[in-house]
Design a protein around this motif. Sequence first.
Motif, PDB file in Angstrom:
ATOM      1  N   ILE A 378      80.683-109.103 -16.709  1.00 33.46           N
ATOM      2  CA  ILE A 378      79.366-108.520 -16.419  1.00 33.46           C
ATOM      3  C   ILE A 378      79.059-107.364 -17.365  1.00 33.46           C
ATOM      4  CG2 ILE A 378      79.393-109.210 -13.991  1.00 33.46           C
ATOM      5  CD1 ILE A 378      80.178-106.315 -13.296  1.00 33.46           C
ATOM      6  N   SER A 379      79.740-107.339 -18.531  1.00 33.71           N
ATOM      7  CA  SER A 379      79.522-106.240 -19.477  1.00 33.71           C
ATOM      8  C   SER A 379      78.069-106.164 -19.903  1.00 33.71           C
ATOM      9  CB  SER A 379      80.415-106.418 -20.707  1.00 33.71           C
ATOM     10  OG  SER A 379      81.781-106.376 -20.334  1.00 33.71           O
ATOM     11  N   LYS A 380      77.506-107.297 -20.285  1.00 27.97           N
ATOM     12  CA  LYS A 380      76.098-107.305 -20.709  1.00 27.97           C
ATOM     13  C   LYS A 380      75.184-106.934 -19.551  1.00 27.97           C
ATOM     14  CE  LYS A 380      76.622-110.651 -24.466  1.00 27.97           C
ATOM     15  NZ  LYS A 380      76.400-109.611 -25.506  1.00 27.97           N
ATOM     16  N   THR A 381      75.554-107.387 -18.339  1.00 29.87           N
ATOM     17  CA  THR A 381      74.753-107.041 -17.165  1.00 29.87           C
ATOM     18  C   THR A 381      74.774-105.539 -16.925  1.00 29.87           C
ATOM     19  OG1 THR A 381      75.297-109.178 -16.167  1.00 29.87           O
ATOM     20  CG2 THR A 381      74.427-107.484 -14.700  1.00 29.87           C
ATOM     21  N   LYS A 382      75.972-104.942 -17.071  1.00 28.39           N
ATOM     22  CA  LYS A 382      76.078-103.493 -16.892  1.00 28.39           C
ATOM     23  C   LYS A 382      75.238-102.758 -17.931  1.00 28.39           C
ATOM     24  CE  LYS A 382      78.832-101.529 -14.532  1.00 28.39           C
ATOM     25  NZ  LYS A 382      78.760-100.936 -13.163  1.00 28.39           N
ATOM     26  N   GLU A 383      75.260-103.257 -19.196  1.00 26.35           N
ATOM     27  CA  GLU A 383      74.442-102.638 -20.241  1.00 26.35           C
ATOM     28  C   GLU A 383      72.964-102.759 -19.905  1.00 26.35           C
ATOM     29  OE1 GLU A 383      75.500-104.493 -23.881  1.00 26.35           O
ATOM     30  OE2 GLU A 383      77.577-103.768 -23.866  1.00 26.35           O
ATOM     31  N   LEU A 384      72.569-103.971 -19.420  1.00 24.99           N
ATOM     32  CA  LEU A 384      71.163-104.176 -19.069  1.00 24.99           C
ATOM     33  C   LEU A 384      70.752-103.286 -17.909  1.00 24.99           C
ATOM     34  CD1 LEU A 384      70.912-108.075 -19.370  1.00 24.99           C
ATOM     35  CD2 LEU A 384      69.826-106.383 -20.859  1.00 24.99           C
ATOM     36  N   ILE A 385      71.672-103.125 -16.925  1.00 21.70           N
ATOM     37  CA  ILE A 385      71.361-102.266 -15.771  1.00 21.70           C
ATOM     38  C   ILE A 385      71.158-100.821 -16.237  1.00 21.70           C
ATOM     39  CG2 ILE A 385      72.324-101.263 -13.668  1.00 21.70           C
ATOM     40  CD1 ILE A 385      73.599-103.973 -13.091  1.00 21.70           C
ATOM     41  N   SER A 386      72.044-100.367 -17.127  1.00 20.13           N
ATOM     42  CA  SER A 386      71.915 -99.002 -17.645  1.00 20.13           C
ATOM     43  C   SER A 386      70.589 -98.828 -18.375  1.00 20.13           C
ATOM     44  CB  SER A 386      73.081 -98.681 -18.587  1.00 20.13           C
ATOM     45  OG  SER A 386      74.303 -98.720 -17.898  1.00 20.13           O
ATOM     46  N   GLU A 387      70.276 -99.850 -19.198  1.00 17.89           N
ATOM     47  CA  GLU A 387      69.008 -99.793 -19.933  1.00 17.89           C
ATOM     48  C   GLU A 387      67.827 -99.847 -18.973  1.00 17.89           C
ATOM     49  OE1 GLU A 387      66.643-102.239 -23.484  1.00 17.89           O
ATOM     50  OE2 GLU A 387      68.695-102.789 -22.917  1.00 17.89           O
ATOM     51  N   LEU A 388      67.948-100.693 -17.947  1.00 13.78           N
ATOM     52  CA  LEU A 388      66.865-100.820 -16.977  1.00 13.78           C
ATOM     53  C   LEU A 388      66.690 -99.525 -16.188  1.00 13.78           C
ATOM     54  CD1 LEU A 388      64.821-102.720 -15.625  1.00 13.78           C
ATOM     55  CD2 LEU A 388      66.615-103.402 -14.024  1.00 13.78           C
ATOM     56  N   ASN A 392      63.404 -97.475 -16.109  1.00 13.68           N
ATOM     57  CA  ASN A 392      62.789 -97.222 -14.806  1.00 13.68           C
ATOM     58  C   ASN A 392      62.472 -95.737 -14.641  1.00 13.68           C
ATOM     59  OD1 ASN A 392      61.968 -98.225 -12.169  1.00 13.68           O
ATOM     60  ND2 ASN A 392      63.699 -97.035 -11.363  1.00 13.68           N
ATOM     61  N   ASP A 393      63.415 -94.881 -15.089  1.00 14.11           N
ATOM     62  CA  ASP A 393      63.149 -93.442 -15.047  1.00 14.11           C
ATOM     63  C   ASP A 393      61.951 -93.087 -15.915  1.00 14.11           C
ATOM     64  OD1 ASP A 393      65.273 -93.076 -13.352  1.00 14.11           O
ATOM     65  OD2 ASP A 393      66.695 -92.553 -14.939  1.00 14.11           O
ATOM     66  N   SER A 394      61.909 -93.713 -17.125  1.00 13.48           N
ATOM     67  CA  SER A 394      60.777 -93.458 -18.015  1.00 13.48           C
ATOM     68  C   SER A 394      59.476 -93.939 -17.389  1.00 13.48           C
ATOM     69  CB  SER A 394      60.997 -94.166 -19.364  1.00 13.48           C
ATOM     70  OG  SER A 394      62.174 -93.700 -19.981  1.00 13.48           O
ATOM     71  N   LEU A 395      59.544 -95.107 -16.732  1.00 17.54           N
ATOM     72  CA  LEU A 395      58.353 -95.669 -16.099  1.00 17.54           C
ATOM     73  C   LEU A 395      57.876 -94.796 -14.949  1.00 17.54           C
ATOM     74  CD1 LEU A 395      56.380 -98.040 -15.997  1.00 17.54           C
ATOM     75  CD2 LEU A 395      57.963 -99.196 -14.453  1.00 17.54           C
ATOM     76  N   ASN A 396      58.818 -94.253 -14.183  1.00 16.29           N
ATOM     77  CA  ASN A 396      58.436 -93.356 -13.085  1.00 16.29           C
ATOM     78  C   ASN A 396      57.729 -92.118 -13.619  1.00 16.29           C
ATOM     79  OD1 ASN A 396      59.439 -94.942 -11.022  1.00 16.29           O
ATOM     80  ND2 ASN A 396      61.479 -94.029 -11.092  1.00 16.29           N
ATOM     81  N   THR A 397      58.252 -91.599 -14.749  1.00 16.81           N
ATOM     82  CA  THR A 397      57.622 -90.430 -15.368  1.00 16.81           C
ATOM     83  C   THR A 397      56.214 -90.760 -15.825  1.00 16.81           C
ATOM     84  OG1 THR A 397      59.790 -89.644 -16.106  1.00 16.81           O
ATOM     85  CG2 THR A 397      57.855 -88.712 -17.192  1.00 16.81           C
ATOM     86  N   LEU A 398      56.097 -91.935 -16.495  1.00 22.63           N
ATOM     87  CA  LEU A 398      54.769 -92.358 -16.965  1.00 22.63           C
ATOM     88  C   LEU A 398      53.835 -92.614 -15.797  1.00 22.63           C
ATOM     89  CD1 LEU A 398      55.787 -94.818 -19.834  1.00 22.63           C
ATOM     90  CD2 LEU A 398      54.691 -92.584 -20.098  1.00 22.63           C
ATOM     91  N   SER A 399      54.387 -93.186 -14.688  1.00 21.01           N
ATOM     92  CA  SER A 399      53.557 -93.491 -13.534  1.00 21.01           C
ATOM     93  C   SER A 399      52.999 -92.219 -12.910  1.00 21.01           C
ATOM     94  CB  SER A 399      54.378 -94.273 -12.507  1.00 21.01           C
ATOM     95  OG  SER A 399      53.622 -94.526 -11.355  1.00 21.01           O
ATOM     96  N   LEU A 400      53.866 -91.203 -12.810  1.00 29.17           N
ATOM     97  CA  LEU A 400      53.403 -89.924 -12.258  1.00 29.17           C
ATOM     98  C   LEU A 400      52.331 -89.305 -13.149  1.00 29.17           C
ATOM     99  CD1 LEU A 400      56.840 -88.409 -11.111  1.00 29.17           C
ATOM    100  CD2 LEU A 400      54.999 -89.261  -9.637  1.00 29.17           C
ATOM    101  N   ASP A 401      52.561 -89.409 -14.471  1.00 30.82           N
ATOM    102  CA  ASP A 401      51.581 -88.861 -15.407  1.00 30.82           C
ATOM    103  C   ASP A 401      50.264 -89.618 -15.324  1.00 30.82           C
ATOM    104  OD1 ASP A 401      50.849 -87.115 -17.665  1.00 30.82           O
ATOM    105  OD2 ASP A 401      50.878 -88.975 -18.836  1.00 30.82           O
TER     106      ASP A 401
END
Length: 623
Positions: A378-388, A392-401
């Motif tokens: 699940i190495s690639k999955t873990k990388e994708l989760i980290s990226e996601l 998601n944090d960036s999207l939350n920031t943009l959503s608030l803005d």
Amino acid sequence: MSTDNIFFKTVFDTIAEGVIIRNAQGEIVEFNEQVTKISRLSKEQIKGEVPLPSGWRRITTDGDTFQEDDLPGIITLRTGIPQNNVIMGIDLGEGELIWIRLNSRPFKINDELFVISTFLDITEKHKLDQDLKKSEERWHLALEGSELGVWDWDTQSQDLYFSDYWKGLLGYSPGEVENKLEAWQNAIHPDDRPRVFAEIEKHLNGTTPGYHIEHRLLCKDGNYRWLLTSGKALVRSPEGIPLRLVGTIRDIHATKVFQEALRITESTFSSAFHFSTIGIALVDPSGSWQDVNPALLQMLGYSRAELLSLTFQDITHPDDLAADMGFVQQMLNKEIDNYQLEKRYILKNGHYIWALLSVSLVWENNEPQYFISQIVDISKTKELISELEWKNDSLNTLSLDLEHKIGQLEEFNRIVAHNLRGPAGNIKMLLDVLPDSCPDVAHVPYYDMLRDTSSNLLSTLDELMKIVEVRLNKNIQFENCNVQDIINSHYVNFKAQIKERNIIVEEDLEEPEISYPKVYLESILYNLISNAIKYSRTDVQPHIQIKTRREKGRMVLQVKDNGLGIDLEKYGNQVFKLKKIFHKGYDSKGVGLFIIKNQIETFGGQITLISKPFVGSEFTVTF
């Protein structure tokens, strides 16, 4: 006494059988010495001149008293029919019992009727027969208790006896199977016949001392059943030819089905183990690798020999080992049946991968045998989760803005609409009174255009204010609105139009109340009903249907008409947009559908439309 009579009497008394002769009246007129010896009665007792000994009586094979009228000689005397091989017992008293076999025949001398009855002491034979019968009964009971069906094959007559239990195994009642060899041969499964006949032929030829064959027989219900047939020749001719074979059959169907299921399971597991795309391993309770599949070797980079020389502890990341061993100990203590764990494995090249480990434990005789471990990279999955997570944090920031900017924009729209509405109203008012002070201005061509533009500007600002209010009033109070009451209040406004156009309005309110801001629900119903009336056809009687229902836990409102309809292929993406008009000549501004869409979506609902030109429209609102 003449010489002939003496000779006859001597012969008569030396006959081994007891002989009694009766006349037509049933009286005993003659009997020989064997009668007294066998019956243990005196001549006087036999003739009836003196009473029989105490306890002496005739009995049937069932132990009942043998009545006088049932004696063979009496029956023959009465019917004229000979009686053969009638078995009768004589209870001599004090536990002594003898058995005789009787025969009787009628004969005449000088037209006078007589009956001769003969009987023979068969006590020993009868005892042997009874012992044999009991033995056979015990034998049958033993066979039935052992769940064996019995067969007996006479090779000379080709008759094949099947026991009732044998027939029952195939679902037949005792009288439904003919005792012929063909009945058995035809029931054998076609695929089994060559093998079965070959084994029997070996035994018939004397090659084998007996045979045991697993094969299938056709049952009454049309299905085949697995049976174990055993057989042996009991009697052979001097030339060695089998004359009689006996044997048994045993039901092994459940065992064969289980064995086949087990074979399929083992085959399936073997295929799944070796050809699986995920890593699978059998691990000793101590941690040693017992067996590994190719996918795991490829995942970890080891050869088979290299990995089997290690333990799973050797290639587990140190930070993950304690958690893994904790689960292992719980399984060995029978506290859990299986576990899953995300852990890191150290590759042969020194790097590590993240894997999802799923483990179960196989027990035998209450002893742990081996773990079955399934390992997914699940190495690639873990990388994708980290990226996601980062995105998601960036999207939350943009959503608030974005929410902040939308709020600013809505506030700006409200301010603009509010602040412009005053000046626009003043301009319209000045234009309305200008002709009073300057009459000639009414004849200026641009005056009417300016006044119409002013009116439209003011109307647009009013509508914009309404829309902004809808967007801003998200905290408006919900009420349990009576749908019928709202519809009735609108009927008052549309009463003249409904009557003039002879409109049929049909209501089917399965749900009488809808929880919603009342002012918005009134607006939604008003716009949908007014549109259905406004755009009704003149060539058919207008028909409007208003329905409510609950669907998948949500309230649904439906308004359907048979009016002009909308060409969705042409205007489908414009229906709910502002200032979109689809039918010319109807005092339409293209605002109503836009407003109710906002009123519905503001609170998480949706509105859909099904429509065809000159067929009608169906609006469905899901709250």
